[in-house]
Enzyme design. Structure first.
Site, PDB file in Angstrom:
ATOM      1  CB  ALA A  20      12.821  24.109  74.431  1.00 14.51           C
ATOM      2  N   GLY A  23      15.359  32.591  74.301  1.00 15.42           N
ATOM      3  CA  GLY A  23      15.340  34.028  74.505  1.00 15.42           C
ATOM      4  C   GLY A  23      14.292  34.736  73.673  1.00 15.42           C
ATOM      5  CE  LYS A  42      13.169  30.094  67.522  1.00 16.88           C
ATOM      6  NZ  LYS A  42      14.526  30.145  66.912  1.00 16.88           N
ATOM      7  CG  ASP A 136      24.164  31.200  68.386  1.00 18.89           C
ATOM      8  OD1 ASP A 136      25.182  31.195  69.121  1.00 18.89           O
ATOM      9  OD2 ASP A 136      23.005  31.247  68.837  1.00 18.89           O
TER      10      ASP A 136
END
Length: 341
Positions: A20, A23, A42, A136
């Protein structure tokens, strides 16, 4: 630093395939060659790494999530920096974000929705008990695997009680569509702020669209503060409608104060649907299911519910993901959801 399949980070994490893109970074399926296990890595993008605020958020995510251990939180395993490229190593979750499920199925049966929300509440409660507000919570950050087990991801804008804020006066953090009114006003996050986001998710999952949409993120944030919550369709059970209404109170003091409080209300609610809620207990085990009020499969549905409700779970093999933001569009996704505004 160039990142591609085959890149080795920290001398042990070999990147295999891209999962994936968000941002701030990319998420890769990788292999931990030292412990011989699959992991998710990540990697902060070069453009984000050059931004001091993004780098601090990334570091905060590593620090805050690393201290949280619970079946409903994606476990952070390691953090490092190689040639100026920061990376975060997490458990690999074989599942898909709730955002993809909603994109495909439009709405969820109430017992299934309640189960997903309860699982999320259990993970959030552990974070809150540790003094970490997520800030979030949204479908893209809730990974759903087999059996509708939930893992909360992306603590990138979270804040621990002992950390200084990364924002300037007048700035807000989080995703506008799920932003609690007090956060839109620049006030500190509390457990009730994360609970509010769960209310938006619940509304979206039973109606087929979010309660507040507008042309810009600022307009959406203003709507959270000033606009009344749209009426729910008659197809929503009375108990669930009351819960959603209470969770979406503008005043955080009028909401369920903690995720556990919301979970308890969901567990005792009488819901409409075909399955019993399988709520996870605080220790990750199974909790007692609430009473379920069945309705006939031929019962008429109120207009404006956003689409046909899909009963049961998909038998499709879920793609592996640890996506920190909205999952990449699936080739077979149904393009029937409202624009995200």
């Amino acid at each position: 630093m160039s990142i591609h399949a085959g890149t080795t980070l920290g001398g042990r994490y070999v990147l295999r395939s891209l999962l994936a893109v968000g941002g701030m970074g990319e998420v890769w399926r990788a292999a931990d060659t030292e412990l011989e296990r699959p992991v998710a890595v990540k990697v902060l993008k070069d453009s984000a790494a050059a931004n001091e605020t993004f780098l601090k958020r990334f570091t905060n995510e590593a620090r805050n999530a690393a201290g949280l251990t619970h079946p409903n939180i994606a476990q952070v395993l390691d953090y490092g920096d190689q040639e100026g490229t920061a990376y975060l190593v997490m458990e690999l979750v074989e599942g898909e974000p709730l955002s993809s499920i909603l994109e495909r199925e439009i709405t969820l049966d109430e017992p299934r929705l309640a189960h997903i929300l309860i699982e999320t509440c259990r993970g959030l409660q552990v974070a809150h008990d540790a003094g970490v507000m997520h800030r979030d919570v949204k479908p893209g950050n809730l990974l759903v695997s087999e059996g509708d087990a939930v893992k909360i991801t992306d603590f990138g804008v979270s804040r621990s009680m002992d950390q200084t804020t990364l924002t300037q006066t007048g700035m807000v953090m989080g995703t506008a569509q799920y932003l609690a009114p007090e956060l839109a006003l620049g006030k500190p996050a509390t457990p009730a702020s994360d609970v509010y986001a769960l209310g938006i998710i619940a509304f979206e999952a039973v109606v087929g669209k979010r309660p507040f949409t507008a042309a810009s993120a600022v307009d959406i944030a203003i709507a959270h503060v000033n606009e009344p919550v749209p009426a729910l369709p008659a197809s929503v059970s009375e108990d669930l409608a009351h819960i959603i209404h209470d969770v979406l109170e503008k005043n955080p003091r009028k909401r369920p104060r903690t995720p556990d409080a919301l979970a308890e209300r969901l567990l005792s609610a009488r819901l409409r649907g075909g399955e019993s809620t399988r709520g996870a207990g605080a220790d990750g085990g199974q909790a007692a299911a609430p009473a379920v009020r069945h309705e006939s499969a031929s019962s008429p549905r109120s207009p404006g519910t956003g689409g046909t409700r899909t009963r049961g779970r998909t038998t499709r093999t879920m793609p592996p993901s640890i996506a920190p933001t909205e999952y990449r569009p699936r080739p077979d996704a149904r393009p029937t959801r409202e624009s995200k505004g």
